[in-house]
Design a protein around this motif. Structure first.
Motif, mmCIF file in Angstrom:
data_model
loop_
_atom_site.group_PDB
_atom_site.id
_atom_site.type_symbol
_atom_site.label_atom_id
_atom_site.label_comp_id
_atom_site.label_asym_id
_atom_site.label_seq_id
_atom_site.Cartn_x
_atom_site.Cartn_y
_atom_site.Cartn_z
ATOM 1 N N PHE A 135 0.836 -1.210 0.000
ATOM 2 C CA PHE A 135 0.000 0.000 0.000
ATOM 3 C C PHE A 135 0.867 1.255 0.000
ATOM 4 C CE2 PHE A 135 -2.035 3.322 2.588
ATOM 5 C CZ PHE A 135 -3.144 3.577 1.813
ATOM 6 N N VAL A 136 1.871 1.284 0.867
ATOM 7 C CA VAL A 136 2.734 2.469 0.948
ATOM 8 C C VAL A 136 3.506 2.664 -0.350
ATOM 9 C CG1 VAL A 136 4.690 3.478 2.168
ATOM 10 C CG2 VAL A 136 2.906 2.326 3.454
ATOM 11 N N LYS A 137 4.046 1.582 -0.902
ATOM 12 C CA LYS A 137 4.807 1.691 -2.151
ATOM 13 C C LYS A 137 3.928 2.195 -3.292
ATOM 14 C CE LYS A 137 8.092 -2.006 -1.030
ATOM 15 N NZ LYS A 137 8.541 -3.379 -1.361
ATOM 16 N N ASN A 138 2.709 1.685 -3.382
ATOM 17 C CA ASN A 138 1.820 2.127 -4.460
ATOM 18 C C ASN A 138 1.432 3.594 -4.315
ATOM 19 O OD1 ASN A 138 1.838 -0.373 -5.672
ATOM 20 N ND2 ASN A 138 -0.006 -1.090 -4.649
ATOM 21 N N VAL A 139 1.145 4.004 -3.089
ATOM 22 C CA VAL A 139 0.759 5.401 -2.866
ATOM 23 C C VAL A 139 1.891 6.337 -3.272
ATOM 24 C CG1 VAL A 139 0.335 7.092 -1.035
ATOM 25 C CG2 VAL A 139 -0.981 4.997 -1.089
ATOM 26 N N ILE A 140 3.119 6.001 -2.897
ATOM 27 C CA ILE A 140 4.254 6.853 -3.255
ATOM 28 C C ILE A 140 4.500 6.825 -4.766
ATOM 29 C CG2 ILE A 140 6.747 7.125 -2.967
ATOM 30 C CD1 ILE A 140 6.430 6.186 -0.111
ATOM 31 N N GLN A 141 4.333 5.655 -5.381
ATOM 32 C CA GLN A 141 4.517 5.566 -6.832
ATOM 33 C C GLN A 141 3.508 6.441 -7.567
ATOM 34 O OE1 GLN A 141 4.032 1.617 -8.400
ATOM 35 N NE2 GLN A 141 4.053 2.312 -10.525
ATOM 36 N N PHE A 142 2.238 6.385 -7.174
ATOM 37 C CA PHE A 142 1.213 7.203 -7.836
ATOM 38 C C PHE A 142 1.470 8.690 -7.604
ATOM 39 C CE2 PHE A 142 -1.711 3.369 -6.972
ATOM 40 C CZ PHE A 142 -1.187 2.710 -8.074
ATOM 41 N N ARG A 143 1.980 9.026 -6.418
ATOM 42 C CA ARG A 143 2.278 10.440 -6.146
ATOM 43 C C ARG A 143 3.440 10.927 -7.015
ATOM 44 N NH1 ARG A 143 4.668 14.182 -6.323
ATOM 45 N NH2 ARG A 143 5.103 15.819 -4.809
ATOM 46 N N LEU A 144 4.488 10.145 -7.134
ATOM 47 C CA LEU A 144 5.643 10.576 -7.933
ATOM 48 C C LEU A 144 5.310 10.625 -9.420
ATOM 49 C CD1 LEU A 144 8.529 8.670 -6.118
ATOM 50 C CD2 LEU A 144 7.887 11.067 -5.894
ATOM 51 N N GLU A 145 4.341 9.807 -9.851
ATOM 52 C CA GLU A 145 3.919 9.827 -11.257
ATOM 53 C C GLU A 145 2.787 10.813 -11.504
ATOM 54 O OE1 GLU A 145 2.849 5.837 -12.133
ATOM 55 O OE2 GLU A 145 4.916 5.078 -12.130
ATOM 56 N N TRP A 146 2.334 11.499 -10.480
ATOM 57 C CA TRP A 146 1.222 12.450 -10.570
ATOM 58 C C TRP A 146 -0.028 11.784 -11.151
ATOM 59 C CZ3 TRP A 146 1.819 16.375 -7.609
ATOM 60 C CH2 TRP A 146 3.063 16.973 -7.453
ATOM 61 N N ASP A 147 -0.300 10.554 -10.700
ATOM 62 C CA ASP A 147 -1.467 9.800 -11.177
ATOM 63 C C ASP A 147 -2.537 9.853 -10.077
ATOM 64 O OD1 ASP A 147 -3.278 8.140 -12.334
ATOM 65 O OD2 ASP A 147 -1.838 6.575 -12.866
ATOM 66 N N ARG A 148 -3.351 10.914 -10.157
ATOM 67 C CA ARG A 148 -4.310 11.120 -9.075
ATOM 68 C C ARG A 148 -5.462 10.124 -9.106
ATOM 69 N NH1 ARG A 148 -7.293 16.883 -7.640
ATOM 70 N NH2 ARG A 148 -7.764 16.378 -5.464
ATOM 71 N N SER A 149 -5.890 9.711 -10.285
ATOM 72 C CA SER A 149 -7.028 8.789 -10.382
ATOM 73 C C SER A 149 -6.685 7.431 -9.765
ATOM 74 C CB SER A 149 -7.441 8.620 -11.843
ATOM 75 O OG SER A 149 -6.357 8.109 -12.604
ATOM 76 N N ARG A 150 -5.508 6.914 -10.064
ATOM 77 C CA ARG A 150 -5.108 5.627 -9.482
ATOM 78 C C ARG A 150 -4.882 5.759 -7.980
ATOM 79 N NH1 ARG A 150 -0.333 3.051 -12.793
ATOM 80 N NH2 ARG A 150 -0.848 1.269 -11.454
ATOM 81 N N PHE A 151 -4.381 6.909 -7.552
ATOM 82 C CA PHE A 151 -4.217 7.160 -6.123
ATOM 83 C C PHE A 151 -5.565 7.103 -5.397
ATOM 84 C CE2 PHE A 151 -4.445 10.470 -2.807
ATOM 85 C CZ PHE A 151 -3.563 9.936 -1.880
ATOM 86 N N ALA A 152 -6.572 7.766 -5.971
ATOM 87 C CA ALA A 152 -7.905 7.769 -5.350
ATOM 88 C C ALA A 152 -8.518 6.368 -5.359
ATOM 89 C CB ALA A 152 -8.808 8.751 -6.092
ATOM 90 N N GLU A 153 -8.361 5.635 -6.449
ATOM 91 C CA GLU A 153 -8.889 4.272 -6.510
ATOM 92 C C GLU A 153 -8.216 3.378 -5.476
ATOM 93 O OE1 GLU A 153 -8.356 2.916 -10.471
ATOM 94 O OE2 GLU A 153 -9.941 4.195 -11.317
#
Length: 338
Positions: A250-268
């Motif tokens: 969970f932590v790795k995915n959240v940081i990955q989506f943040r660094l890629e500026w992928d807000r939709s995947r972050f919210a999902e």
């Protein structure tokens, strides 16, 4: 002493809590000073504090403090820890986070000395909650790591450790980003009589400063999230099951989506995690800074688009004006550019 104690019981039946507390406090003084019964005196101070708790919080805390001191002098640290927890709970209900955290830590120290580790961890968890409310995220992170290490000592609590490790990482995510040499730039408007060249130079300088500030902020964010990822890998040495746990993923995915500026995947990702592990208010608040970073970046990109659109419109208007002036000069028979 017995007469005062009987009066206190009668006053309690009449719900006269202050008068009952005064009588029990008088009994405690007699037990402590003349009858030399410190344990009974501490118990009487505790009863008086429970009565004062209904009418006068400050007097109740004073009586609790005297009772704790007597219990500590006589080696009853387990009872002293429970009384500290009562004081902390009262501060917690009143949202006095700093005092609550202090007394929870005192209670944890007393209870850990008496080998009451479950109650000690519960007090430390509430202390960490108070630190997060105070926005002291470093202390909250260290406290959650301490609880996790305590859980790893026994097989019955081993599976609880990963939840506390996750909360410690969330504390690091919630910590504000420190940008070296950051300062805010005010909005300057050019004077109407100022030369257009100076206005263009100022505008370009302002754009350059904004780009530099955005670059520094992004670099500081990368340093912050890389440090969190390093902490994720370090936790593998503490817990052998951490590497393949859903908390680490969970932590790795959240940081990955943040660094890629992928807000939709972050919210999902947050939505699906909430379906499996319902999040409380504090959990959501610790994730809010990442969402605010998304909003700031989107606002910056939107401002760039608006500026580009405005510049194109300005160029179109200027071109149309030049064409009109050129046409007018041709009609007047004037040669040359407008």
């Amino acid at each position: 002493m017995l007469d005062a104690w009987r009066k206190a019981q009668l006053l309690k039946m009449k719900s006269k809590w202050r008068e009952a507390g005064d009588q029990e406090k008088y009994c405690a003084k007699l037990l402590k000073t003349y009858l030399k019964q410190p344990i009974m005196a501490a118990a009487m101070y505790t009863d008086a504090a429970m009565d004062f708790l209904k009418v006068d919080k400050n007097e109740a805390l004073n009586n609790f403090t005297v009772a704790i001191a007597l219990y500590c002098d006589n080696g009853r640290f387990d009872v002293a820890g429970r009384l500290e927890r009562i004081i902390a709970d009262e501060h917690f209900r009143n949202k006095h986070w700093e005092e609550a955290a202090l007394h929870y830590r005192k209670a944890a120290n007393f209870l850990s000395g008496e080998q009451m580790f479950e109650q000690c961890d519960y007090c430390l968890e509430l202390a960490a909650y108070c630190f997060v409310e105070l926005k002291e995220y470093t202390k909250g992170c260290n406290t959650y790591v301490l609880i996790a290490e305590g859980c790893m000592q026994t097989n019955l609590r081993l599976f609880n450790s990963r939840g506390f490790l996750l909360k410690s990482l969330l504390c690091l995510m919630a910590a504000p980003v420190s940008v070296p040499g950051a300062h805010t730039h005010g909005h300057h408007t050019a004077d109407k009589v100022e030369d257009s060249r100076n206005s263009n130079a100022k505008r370009k300088e302002k754009e350059k400063q904004e780009l530099e500030a955005a670059r520094k902020l992004e670099e500081a964010c990368k340093v912050k999230y890389n440090a969190i990822l390093t902490r994720v890998h370090d936790y593998e040495k503490k817990d052998c099951l951490w590497k393949c746990s859903k908390e680490a993923l969970f932590v790795k995915n959240v940081i990955q989506f943040r660094l890629e500026w992928d807000r939709s995947r972050f919210a999902e990702h947050i939505y699906y995690w909430n379906n499996v592990h319902p999040m409380d208010r504090q959990f959501v608040n610790m994730l809010r800074p990442i969402n605010e970073e998304f909003e700031v970046e989107l606002a910056r990109l939107e401002a760039i688009k608006v500026k580009e659109k405005r510049d194109l419109e300005r160029q179109r208007i200027r071109k149309a004006k030049l064409e009109k002036q050129t046409k007018l000069l041709k009609e007047m028979g004037v040669a040359g550019e407008a």
